[in-house]
Design an enzyme around this catalytic site. Sequence first.
Site, PDB file in Angstrom:
ATOM      1  N   ARG A  77     135.078  57.894  37.128  1.00  0.00           N
ATOM      2  CA  ARG A  77     134.127  56.790  37.184  1.00  0.00           C
ATOM      3  C   ARG A  77     133.253  56.820  35.939  1.00  0.00           C
ATOM      4  O   ARG A  77     132.974  57.867  35.381  1.00  0.00           O
ATOM      5  CB  ARG A  77     133.232  56.907  38.425  1.00  0.00           C
ATOM      6  CG  ARG A  77     133.915  56.503  39.719  1.00  0.00           C
ATOM      7  CD  ARG A  77     132.962  56.587  40.897  1.00  0.00           C
ATOM      8  NE  ARG A  77     132.604  57.954  41.215  1.00  0.00           N
ATOM      9  CZ  ARG A  77     131.476  58.550  40.875  1.00  0.00           C
ATOM     10  NH1 ARG A  77     130.527  57.884  40.227  1.00  0.00           N
ATOM     11  NH2 ARG A  77     131.246  59.795  41.196  1.00  0.00           N
ATOM     12  N   TYR A 205     141.213  53.500  36.447  1.00  0.00           N
ATOM     13  CA  TYR A 205     140.948  54.696  37.257  1.00  0.00           C
ATOM     14  C   TYR A 205     140.326  54.363  38.616  1.00  0.00           C
ATOM     15  O   TYR A 205     139.390  53.557  38.713  1.00  0.00           O
ATOM     16  CB  TYR A 205     140.027  55.689  36.508  1.00  0.00           C
ATOM     17  CG  TYR A 205     139.555  56.760  37.439  1.00  0.00           C
ATOM     18  CD1 TYR A 205     140.421  57.801  37.776  1.00  0.00           C
ATOM     19  CD2 TYR A 205     138.339  56.680  38.086  1.00  0.00           C
ATOM     20  CE1 TYR A 205     140.042  58.755  38.707  1.00  0.00           C
ATOM     21  CE2 TYR A 205     137.949  57.626  39.021  1.00  0.00           C
ATOM     22  CZ  TYR A 205     138.806  58.654  39.326  1.00  0.00           C
ATOM     23  OH  TYR A 205     138.438  59.578  40.267  1.00  0.00           O
ATOM     24  N   LYS A 214     134.232  52.506  46.244  1.00  0.00           N
ATOM     25  CA  LYS A 214     132.834  52.711  45.905  1.00  0.00           C
ATOM     26  C   LYS A 214     132.130  51.369  45.667  1.00  0.00           C
ATOM     27  O   LYS A 214     130.961  51.204  46.007  1.00  0.00           O
ATOM     28  CB  LYS A 214     132.716  53.638  44.683  1.00  0.00           C
ATOM     29  CG  LYS A 214     133.206  55.069  44.969  1.00  0.00           C
ATOM     30  CD  LYS A 214     132.424  55.673  46.088  1.00  0.00           C
ATOM     31  CE  LYS A 214     132.916  56.956  46.709  1.00  0.00           C
ATOM     32  NZ  LYS A 214     133.411  58.041  45.943  1.00  0.00           N
ATOM     33  N   HIS A 234     127.724  57.624  51.622  1.00  0.00           N
ATOM     34  CA  HIS A 234     128.758  58.475  50.996  1.00  0.00           C
ATOM     35  C   HIS A 234     128.933  59.710  51.879  1.00  0.00           C
ATOM     36  O   HIS A 234     128.522  60.810  51.520  1.00  0.00           O
ATOM     37  CB  HIS A 234     128.286  58.853  49.590  1.00  0.00           C
ATOM     38  CG  HIS A 234     129.332  59.458  48.716  1.00  0.00           C
ATOM     39  ND1 HIS A 234     129.024  60.192  47.584  1.00  0.00           N
ATOM     40  CD2 HIS A 234     130.688  59.445  48.769  1.00  0.00           C
ATOM     41  CE1 HIS A 234     130.136  60.596  46.991  1.00  0.00           C
ATOM     42  NE2 HIS A 234     131.155  60.166  47.693  1.00  0.00           N
ATOM     43  N   SER A 256     129.676  63.811  44.964  1.00  0.00           N
ATOM     44  CA  SER A 256     131.078  63.819  44.540  1.00  0.00           C
ATOM     45  C   SER A 256     131.519  65.239  44.186  1.00  0.00           C
ATOM     46  O   SER A 256     130.767  65.981  43.553  1.00  0.00           O
ATOM     47  CB  SER A 256     131.265  62.923  43.323  1.00  0.00           C
ATOM     48  OG  SER A 256     130.941  61.596  43.648  1.00  0.00           O
ATOM     49  N   CYS A 258     131.828  67.835  45.969  1.00  0.00           N
ATOM     50  CA  CYS A 258     131.043  68.915  46.578  1.00  0.00           C
ATOM     51  C   CYS A 258     131.521  69.256  47.987  1.00  0.00           C
ATOM     52  O   CYS A 258     130.779  69.858  48.770  1.00  0.00           O
ATOM     53  CB  CYS A 258     129.563  68.572  46.589  1.00  0.00           C
ATOM     54  SG  CYS A 258     128.807  68.650  44.947  1.00  0.00           S
ATOM     55  N   ASP A 283     135.050  60.316  53.053  1.00  0.00           N
ATOM     56  CA  ASP A 283     134.242  59.914  51.895  1.00  0.00           C
ATOM     57  C   ASP A 283     133.147  58.899  52.213  1.00  0.00           C
ATOM     58  O   ASP A 283     132.098  58.939  51.609  1.00  0.00           O
ATOM     59  CB  ASP A 283     135.164  59.351  50.801  1.00  0.00           C
ATOM     60  CG  ASP A 283     134.513  59.323  49.416  1.00  0.00           C
ATOM     61  OD1 ASP A 283     133.952  60.352  49.000  1.00  0.00           O
ATOM     62  OD2 ASP A 283     134.571  58.273  48.748  1.00  0.00           O
ATOM     63  N   SER A 374     141.769  65.190  38.649  1.00  0.00           N
ATOM     64  CA  SER A 374     143.043  64.615  39.103  1.00  0.00           C
ATOM     65  C   SER A 374     142.963  64.414  40.620  1.00  0.00           C
ATOM     66  O   SER A 374     142.271  65.153  41.320  1.00  0.00           O
ATOM     67  CB  SER A 374     144.215  65.515  38.730  1.00  0.00           C
ATOM     68  OG  SER A 374     144.020  66.833  39.191  1.00  0.00           O
ATOM     69  N   ARG A 375     143.669  63.414  41.101  1.00  0.00           N
ATOM     70  CA  ARG A 375     143.476  62.989  42.493  1.00  0.00           C
ATOM     71  C   ARG A 375     144.791  62.698  43.188  1.00  0.00           C
ATOM     72  O   ARG A 375     145.812  62.437  42.554  1.00  0.00           O
ATOM     73  CB  ARG A 375     142.610  61.713  42.512  1.00  0.00           C
ATOM     74  CG  ARG A 375     141.216  61.888  41.928  1.00  0.00           C
ATOM     75  CD  ARG A 375     140.150  61.746  42.960  1.00  0.00           C
ATOM     76  NE  ARG A 375     138.852  62.206  42.483  1.00  0.00           N
ATOM     77  CZ  ARG A 375     137.797  62.371  43.273  1.00  0.00           C
ATOM     78  NH1 ARG A 375     137.883  62.121  44.562  1.00  0.00           N
ATOM     79  NH2 ARG A 375     136.655  62.804  42.800  1.00  0.00           N
TER      80      ARG A 375
END
Length: 596
Positions: A77, A205, A214, A234, A256, A258, A283, A374-375
């Site tokens: 982001r 992205y 988001k 969140h 984010s 965490c 999330d 990476s996701r």
Amino acid sequence: MTSSPSAPPSTNQHLLSWVTEMAQLTKPDHIVWCDGTEAEKQRFTELSVKEGILEPLNAEKLPGCFLHRSNPNDVARVEHLTFICTPTKEEAGPTNNWMAPKDAYDKLGKLFDGSMKGRTMYVIPYVMGPLGSPMSKVGVELTDSVYVALNMRIMTRMGKAALDMLGASNDFNRGLHCTLDVNPERRFICHFPQDNTIWSVGSGYGGNVLLGKKCLALRIGSYLGKKEGWLAEHMLILGVESPEGEMTYVAAAFPSACGKTNFAMMIPPKRFKGWKIWTVGDDIAWMRVGEDGRLFAVNPEFGYFGVAPGTSNESNPNAVTTVSRDTIFTNVAKTPDGDVWWEGKDGPIPPELIDWKGQPWSSKSTEKAAHPNSRFTAPAQNNPALSKFYDDPAGVPISAIIFGGRRATTVPLVMQAFNWLNGVFFGSTLGSETTAAATGKVGVVRRDPFAMLPFCGYNMGEYFQHWLSMQSKITNPPKIFLVNWFRKSKDGKFLWPGFGENMRVLKWIVDRARLRVGGQETLFGWVPRAGDLDLSGLNIPSEQVDEATNIDLAEWKNELTSLDEFFGTIGDTMPKALKLNRDLLLARIEAVEAAG
Ligand code: GTP
Ligand code: SPV
Ligand code: MN
């Protein structure tokens, strides 16, 4: 411009005229209306492979899985390029970038003009939240990215179901996205809360382009929540099932990266035989007050866009199973036999890999093989711990809300707020410490209130006030807690083992929420008394637990000084009650000190 061979599958005049208007602006060669079917997924996947957007992976090891590499300049982001475009700057507040709506429409309009020439515009109708739920919202995203279409299919209820839910209504979020040439100079993520509109250019992205996540579910969602009297947060949502079958639902906000996905899919340690954690969401939570005065939460999403590095059978076995099929991996490394790899994955480090940039990598390399951000994009239904209520239109009743930061010092393992005001105060103080040990001073804390700093779509002070005001509506409120899995020893090691062992803390939270275990009062909140936390079978010295749970008044004094600065940056909208609460805590510390 030629239209798709078949007529649009909708007769909604608001939708049709907006799609036409946006197509006149962006001038695509083709328009494809997404229906969400399996056949469509096949078509999009084949096209993506043909165009090199997706790379097939080993179909035996990872059936239905593909790899995507984004441009190396486009891997996360971009908060400095994210704007809240409200009529006045004050409405966006001091924590957001602001652009006047007209300026933003003009600026991005120029970039969108003709931007889809030679390309296809995908029309993606989607629902955030369970189908048919009064809590759910419809959005439509127009994009020139087939990768976005495939990801939205996993992350949302996409296609015909969304058009059915929308019917003839004009109440839908209007999202427009164009990848352009992924030049950071021409990258903007703009939100127009008053128009229920999002314009995103120049990125491919996740958080910048999967507009339901988001952008809609949090930035626009939080604005709608304020206006309509609910909360868009969140937060993960999980259910704790006891051996007797008692279910307790908990929502938790951590910034984010965490630990939300990890906590939401946690497997309790052996000591907690018969206990089970069920994932509702990992999330985002949308929460409304039910008729009985409790807070009910739904997960607006339908899949997980989770952090790959660190995901292993040791840390998160449920995530490992979740990503074993029908998953899109973004910016991970690839093994010679077409498997995926990232730092912190199970097993030995492979000697040779293709790294996230598509370059050869060897285990001697000093670079990371997978990008740290990476996701994976994986369907919720893949999760072995998926709650059977994840799709329930009524949501689940929340008994406890947990706030957690990544704090090397100060914040103890767990603490319960005395009341709603103290709980909102906890939320407003969340943050992460930068590398504090290096300077030898108290760490620089980046405040991330409610884990919403990058996601609150309006003035942060008004957002705090909204949380305070909700108290009068929630007559049967959840208890509020602060946790910290990340406290470190003087030599920089985590004091608490975390992951599945967090069950020990969660158990205390559940028992406190159900008013059946005691607590020790401190200046800041209730903490477990000696013996309240079940530590049996936990292989760490008791002094280490003492250090993790310790409350050091000198550290808290620093904390309150730092909070004073932060609250000061919020300006006029900062609620007085939170500032006074901070002052009260300081006065109480000083009283203790004076008493010696
Ligand atoms: P976003 O998707 O960015 O919102 O992140 P998230 O909050 O879902 O974080 P996630 O669960 O993906 O965890 C991110 C990183 O935090 C992982 O790579 C883990 O290394 C680390 N982590 C998660 N839980 C724990 C924990 O209990 N203790 C410690 N020490 N680290 C943890
Ligand atoms: C986060 O950064 O909190 C995420 C990833 O969950 S993104 O969708 O990119 O925002
Ligand atoms: Mn997140």
